[in-house]
Design a protein around this motif. Structure first.
Motif, short mmCIF file in Angstrom:
data_model
loop_
_atom_site.label_atom_id
_atom_site.label_comp_id
_atom_site.label_asym_id
_atom_site.label_seq_id
_atom_site.Cartn_x
_atom_site.Cartn_y
_atom_site.Cartn_z
N GLY A 100 -77.56 -87.31 -30.27
CA GLY A 100 -76.59 -88.34 -30.63
C GLY A 100 -76.19 -88.21 -32.08
N MET A 101 -75.59 -89.28 -32.57
CA MET A 101 -75.18 -89.32 -33.97
C MET A 101 -75.64 -90.65 -34.57
N LEU A 102 -75.91 -90.60 -35.86
CA LEU A 102 -76.20 -91.82 -36.63
C LEU A 102 -75.16 -91.93 -37.72
N ALA B 29 -61.86 -82.67 -39.30
CA ALA B 29 -62.76 -81.72 -38.65
C ALA B 29 -62.79 -81.93 -37.15
N CYS B 30 -62.71 -83.18 -36.72
CA CYS B 30 -62.70 -83.48 -35.28
C CYS B 30 -61.45 -82.89 -34.63
N LYS B 31 -60.31 -83.05 -35.32
CA LYS B 31 -59.06 -82.48 -34.80
C LYS B 31 -59.19 -80.97 -34.65
N ALA C 30 -61.98 -79.12 -34.48
CA ALA C 30 -63.00 -78.73 -33.50
C ALA C 30 -62.51 -78.88 -32.07
N ASN C 31 -61.55 -79.79 -31.86
CA ASN C 31 -61.07 -80.06 -30.51
C ASN C 31 -59.63 -79.61 -30.28
N ASP C 32 -59.12 -78.85 -31.26
CA ASP C 32 -57.78 -78.29 -31.13
C ASP C 32 -56.73 -79.37 -30.85
N THR D 177 -56.39 -88.17 -30.63
CA THR D 177 -57.36 -88.51 -31.69
C THR D 177 -58.66 -89.02 -31.06
N LYS D 178 -59.75 -88.30 -31.34
CA LYS D 178 -61.05 -88.67 -30.76
C LYS D 178 -61.96 -89.39 -31.75
N ASN D 179 -61.54 -89.44 -33.00
CA ASN D 179 -62.41 -89.98 -34.05
C ASN D 179 -61.57 -90.57 -35.17
N ILE D 180 -61.87 -91.79 -35.56
CA ILE D 180 -61.12 -92.41 -36.66
C ILE D 180 -62.08 -93.06 -37.66
N MET E 253 -65.64 -97.73 -41.29
CA MET E 253 -66.15 -97.75 -39.92
C MET E 253 -65.64 -96.53 -39.18
N LYS E 254 -66.55 -95.80 -38.58
CA LYS E 254 -66.19 -94.62 -37.76
C LYS E 254 -66.19 -95.04 -36.29
N ALA E 255 -65.17 -94.64 -35.57
CA ALA E 255 -65.13 -94.97 -34.13
C ALA E 255 -64.91 -93.71 -33.31
N GLN E 256 -65.69 -93.56 -32.28
CA GLN E 256 -65.59 -92.50 -31.29
C GLN E 256 -66.42 -92.94 -30.09
N CYS E 257 -66.52 -92.12 -29.07
CA CYS E 257 -67.34 -92.49 -27.92
C CYS E 257 -68.78 -92.74 -28.37
N LYS F 170 -61.37 -88.43 -25.11
CA LYS F 170 -62.43 -89.15 -25.82
C LYS F 170 -63.40 -88.12 -26.41
N CYS F 171 -64.17 -88.53 -27.38
CA CYS F 171 -65.19 -87.67 -27.98
C CYS F 171 -66.19 -87.24 -26.91
N GLU F 172 -66.44 -85.94 -26.84
CA GLU F 172 -67.46 -85.42 -25.90
C GLU F 172 -68.63 -84.83 -26.69
N LEU F 173 -68.84 -85.37 -27.87
CA LEU F 173 -69.90 -84.95 -28.79
C LEU F 173 -69.83 -83.43 -29.06
N CYS F 174 -68.59 -82.92 -29.03
CA CYS F 174 -68.38 -81.48 -29.23
C CYS F 174 -69.29 -80.66 -28.31
N HIS F 175 -69.35 -81.08 -27.05
CA HIS F 175 -70.16 -80.40 -26.04
C HIS F 175 -69.87 -78.90 -26.01
N LEU G 71 -73.49 -77.87 -34.81
CA LEU G 71 -73.23 -79.27 -35.17
C LEU G 71 -71.85 -79.69 -34.67
N PRO G 72 -71.70 -80.94 -34.26
CA PRO G 72 -70.36 -81.45 -33.97
C PRO G 72 -69.50 -81.37 -35.24
N GLY G 73 -68.19 -81.20 -35.04
CA GLY G 73 -67.30 -81.01 -36.18
C GLY G 73 -67.43 -82.08 -37.24
N CYS G 74 -67.49 -83.35 -36.82
CA CYS G 74 -67.50 -84.45 -37.80
C CYS G 74 -68.79 -84.42 -38.63
N CYS G 75 -69.92 -84.14 -37.99
CA CYS G 75 -71.19 -84.15 -38.72
C CYS G 75 -71.29 -82.96 -39.67
S1 SF4 Z 1 -68.64 -85.28 -32.04
FE1 SF4 Z 1 -66.88 -83.87 -32.01
S2 SF4 Z 1 -65.35 -84.93 -30.72
FE2 SF4 Z 1 -66.91 -86.48 -31.30
S3 SF4 Z 1 -66.07 -87.48 -33.13
FE3 SF4 Z 1 -67.40 -85.78 -33.85
S4 SF4 Z 1 -66.02 -84.02 -34.08
FE4 SF4 Z 1 -64.95 -85.54 -32.84
#
Ligand code: SF4
Ligand code: SF4
Ligand code: SF4
Length: 297
Positions: free
Chosen positions: A41-43, A58-60, A62-64, A80-83, A96-100, A160-165, A180-184
């Motif tokens: 997960g993410m913290l 980075a999310c954009k 990583a997810n094209d 947009t999967k992350n704001i 505040m970060k929002a994603q799945c 939606k965010c798929e945790l960069c599966h 690592l997921p793009g955002c992290c």
């Molecule tokens: S885990 Fe991946 S898809 Fe989810 S918010 Fe982070 S970069 Fe975006």
């Protein structure tokens, strides 16, 4: 002292090697789901976030997905999967970060009658476009308002965010060591970190113990997601009211469990849920074809 990113990832690699396939402990109508043993997960610690939005870009990437660099989005959408938002209440401000949330017992997957939404390896919730019939029950069932529909495209997807599966899971369904997921990966302040779910929770609790007056509720802080909505694999720490940050007060029961209880009630009333879902599925399939035909016209 908090756990650093290297320690979290090391723990994750060890756990991944011996863990069972990533599905939550099955929950019945009355039992509560548990995170799978290899859950990741993410913290997100809002007190560390500086609002640079490197994670959004980075999310954009990583997810094209289009946009993000010069026009940071204000809300989650079909591309947009992350704001990151800046919010205020009672003279206090916070990012505040929002994603799945990668719920332990996800409402989206529970509502998706044909399994387009699934809890998969490492407890990650993904969406499979080849199965989706576009009914958008997942949108209704998500208590956080996360899944978005691509209204403007000819072949719309649920986004939606798929945790960069696609980045962090290898072809065998195991964690890809060091990934690592793009955002992290992009966050310069480690305001959002990736790791094994249990390590992240321990890290968050250590931060609270070290700084009880820094986190919400002041003096007796909690980790959002430890119990909320049945628990989430994305955890939050913040200095202000979680509800003001857009995280709803759901209590400790998941919406999926609530739905199962309703379904169980229907079943007890001698209406087989499978038959009920079959009828609903046929109606939605017909609606989708009708909509597609009228769009073509
Ligand atoms: S885990 Fe991946 S898809 Fe989810 S918010 Fe982070 S970069 Fe975006
Ligand atoms: S936050 Fe919503 S979309 Fe994400 S897993 Fe939970 S119910 Fe599903
Ligand atoms: S990259 Fe990190 S510090 Fe910057 S906005 Fe995202 S979470 Fe906050």
């Amino acid at each position: 002292m908090s756990v650093d990113r290297r320690t979290l990832l090391k723990g994750l690699a060890v756990a991944g090697a011996g863990a069972a396939a990533g599905v939550a402990t099955p929950a019945s109508a009355t039992t509560t789901a548990q995170a799978p043993p290899d859950a990741v997960g993410m913290l997100y610690d809002a007190t560390r976030c500086i609002g640079c939005r490197a994670c959004v870009t980075a999310c954009k990437q990583a997810n094209d997905l289009p946009g993000g660099l010069y026009d940071p989005p204000n809300d989650l959408s079909g591309d947009t999967k992350n704001i990151i938002k800046r919010l205020k209440e009672d003279g206090e401000e916070s990012y505040m970060k929002a994603q799945c949330m990668h719920c332990i017992d996800p409402g989206c997957a529970s509502a998706c009658m044909i399994g387009a939404f699934k809890k998969r390896e490492l407890g990650i919730i993904t969406w499979d476009g080849s199965r989706c019939i576009g009914c958008r029950y997942c949108q209704v069932a998500c208590p956080y308002g996360i899944p978005k529909f691509q209204w403007a495209t000819a072949v719309p997807k649920i986004v939606k965010c798929e945790l960069c599966h696609h980045i962090i899971v290898d072809e065998n369904g195991d964690y890809r060591e060091g990934a690592l997921p793009g955002c992290c990966k992009a966050c310069p302040k480690e305001a959002v970190i990736f790791g094994r779910y249990t390590d992240l929770l321990a890290d968050a609790q250590q931060r609270i113990a070290a700084h009880p007056d820094q986190y919400w509720p002041k003096g007796d802080p909690v980790v959002f997601g430890e119990h909320d909505g049945g628990g989430t694999q994305v955890l939050y720490l913040a200095s202000m009211d979680f509800e003001a940050l857009g995280l709803p007060n759901l209590g400790e029961e998941s919406t999926a469990k609530f739905a199962r209880n309703v379904q169980h009630g229907v079943y007890k009333g001698f209406i087989a849920p499978v038959a009920l879902y079959g009828i609903l599925g046929a109606v939605m399939w017909r609606n989708r074809r009708t909509n597609a035909a009228s769009e073509e016209e």
